[in-house]
Design an enzyme around this catalytic site. Structure first.
Site, PDB file in Angstrom:
ATOM      1  CD  GLN A 132      14.929   8.789  -8.301  1.00 12.49           C
ATOM      2  OE1 GLN A 132      14.917   8.622  -9.486  1.00 12.49           O
ATOM      3  NE2 GLN A 132      16.014   8.435  -7.348  1.00 12.49           N
ATOM      4  CG  HIS A 183       3.131  -1.718 -15.613  1.00 12.26           C
ATOM      5  ND1 HIS A 183       2.770  -2.847 -15.199  1.00 12.26           N
ATOM      6  CD2 HIS A 183       4.399  -1.634 -16.040  1.00 12.26           C
ATOM      7  CE1 HIS A 183       3.777  -3.716 -15.523  1.00 12.26           C
ATOM      8  NE2 HIS A 183       4.532  -3.092 -16.226  1.00 12.26           N
ATOM      9  CD  GLU A 243       5.716   2.050  -8.636  1.00 12.15           C
ATOM     10  OE1 GLU A 243       4.648   1.695  -7.809  1.00 12.15           O
ATOM     11  OE2 GLU A 243       6.582   1.122  -8.939  1.00 12.15           O
ATOM     12  N   GLY A 245       0.696  -1.238  -0.034  1.00  8.41           N
ATOM     13  CA  GLY A 245       0.230   0.098  -0.013  1.00  8.41           C
ATOM     14  C   GLY A 245       0.989   1.260  -0.017  1.00  8.41           C
ATOM     15  NE  ARG A 248     -10.890 -15.209 -10.738  1.00  5.64           N
ATOM     16  CZ  ARG A 248      -9.993 -14.413 -10.084  1.00  5.64           C
ATOM     17  NH1 ARG A 248     -10.150 -13.019 -10.249  1.00  5.64           N
ATOM     18  NH2 ARG A 248      -8.917 -14.972  -9.573  1.00  5.64           N
ATOM     19  CG  ASN A 270       2.077   2.992  -5.680  1.00  4.68           C
ATOM     20  OD1 ASN A 270       2.423   4.179  -6.249  1.00  4.68           O
ATOM     21  ND2 ASN A 270       2.393   1.980  -5.755  1.00  4.68           N
TER      22      ASN A 270
HETATM   23  C1  GRF Z   1       4.712  -1.711  -6.634  1.00  5.93           C
HETATM   24  O1  GRF Z   1       5.780  -2.059  -7.615  1.00  5.93           O
HETATM   25  C2  GRF Z   1       3.696  -1.099  -7.725  1.00  5.93           C
HETATM   26  O2  GRF Z   1       4.013  -0.694  -9.062  1.00  5.93           O
HETATM   27  C3  GRF Z   1       2.853  -2.198  -8.187  1.00  5.93           C
HETATM   28  O3  GRF Z   1       2.745  -2.785  -6.874  1.00  5.93           O
HETATM   29  C4  GRF Z   1       3.859  -2.798  -6.226  1.00  5.93           C
HETATM   30  C5  GRF Z   1       3.357  -2.666  -4.935  1.00  5.93           C
HETATM   31  O4  GRF Z   1       2.611  -1.461  -4.728  1.00  5.93           O
HETATM   32  N1  GRF Z   1       1.642  -1.850  -9.007  1.00  5.93           N
HETATM   33  P1  GRF Z   1       2.279  -0.895  -3.179  1.00  5.93           P
HETATM   34  O5  GRF Z   1       3.399  -0.698  -2.326  1.00  5.93           O
HETATM   35  O6  GRF Z   1       1.294  -2.058  -2.768  1.00  5.93           O
HETATM   36  O7  GRF Z   1       1.508   0.237  -3.522  1.00  5.93           O
END
Ligand code: GRF
Length: 197
Positions: free
Chosen positions: A179, A110, A181, A12, A66, A14
């Site tokens: 740097q 991504h 994301e 988490g 699913r 991001n």
């Molecule tokens: C990161 O490498 C992000 O680019 C990818 O998932 C990974 C973990 O992201 N989409 P986070 O720390 O859970 O946000």
């Protein structure tokens, strides 16, 4: 006010970048209405809780098929009724019905400069392993709209990051997060929230 749903699977960081950017005013006119994880152990859920944000876990493991998961997931999303869905380290394939219903309203981060090192099987550390294997001097991150393909939707923002001599995949992943994301995902949300795309 742009009401967003953030979907997560792991640490988490991001999500945290979005929370911090909203609190610092770097993302304007935006509220995180809910966080959904497919993984009940995701630290991202802790981050949501600590920030006082509603969170839910909808795990494929809890459903026989699913199809049953896809329906439960979409029902939960519709209950939240977000203006924008942000996939932030989310490792679940988005159901086609959800892509149809929220076309143009789902974005993903991504960890490479698409079209390099993307598509099926390219996620998390694997992306950086492949970039180092190929010997690229520059990599980075991409924010794009989500369509039926894997990492194939229209690109919104990209940011380049240098590969340093002797980088391990972990070191490169950390630099791309710090740097790129954590900068372009909040920036993309702010642009969408303020009609600046
Ligand atoms: C990161 O490498 C992000 O680019 C990818 O998932 C990974 C973990 O992201 N989409 P986070 O720390 O859970 O946000």
């Amino acid at each position: 006010m742009l009401n967003i749903l953030v979907c997560v699977s792991g640490g988490g960081t991001n999500l945290q970048a979005i929370i911090d950017a909203i609190n610092e005013g770097k993302i304007r006119n935006t509220k995180i209405k809910c966080v959904i994880s497919n993984n009940e152990g995701a630290f991202a859920l802790e981050r949501a809780k600590n920030a006082g944000i509603d969170a839910a876990c909808v795990s494929p493991k809890s459903y026989e098929t699913r199809e049953a998961f896809n329906k439960a997931f979409l029902d939960k999303v519709n209950e939240i009724n977000p203006d924008l869905i942000v996939l932030a380290g989310f490792l679940v394939v988005i159901p086609p019905a959800m892509i149809e219903q929220y076309r143009g309203k789902i974005i993903n981060i991504h960890p490479s400069l698409i079209p390099s090192f993307c598509g099926t099987g390219y996620y998390g550390l694997k992306v950086h392993e492949k970039a180092l294997e190929r010997g690229v001097k520059v990599t980075g991150a991409t924010v794009h709209f989500v369509d039926e393909g894997t990492d194939t939707g229209p690109i919104i923002l990209q940011k380049a990051v240098n590969v340093e001599k002797g980088d391990t995949p972990k070191q490169l992943q950390q630099r791309v997060m710090e740097q790129a994301e954590w900068i372009i995902l909040p920036q993309a949300i702010d642009m969408i929230a303020n009609n600046e795309l």
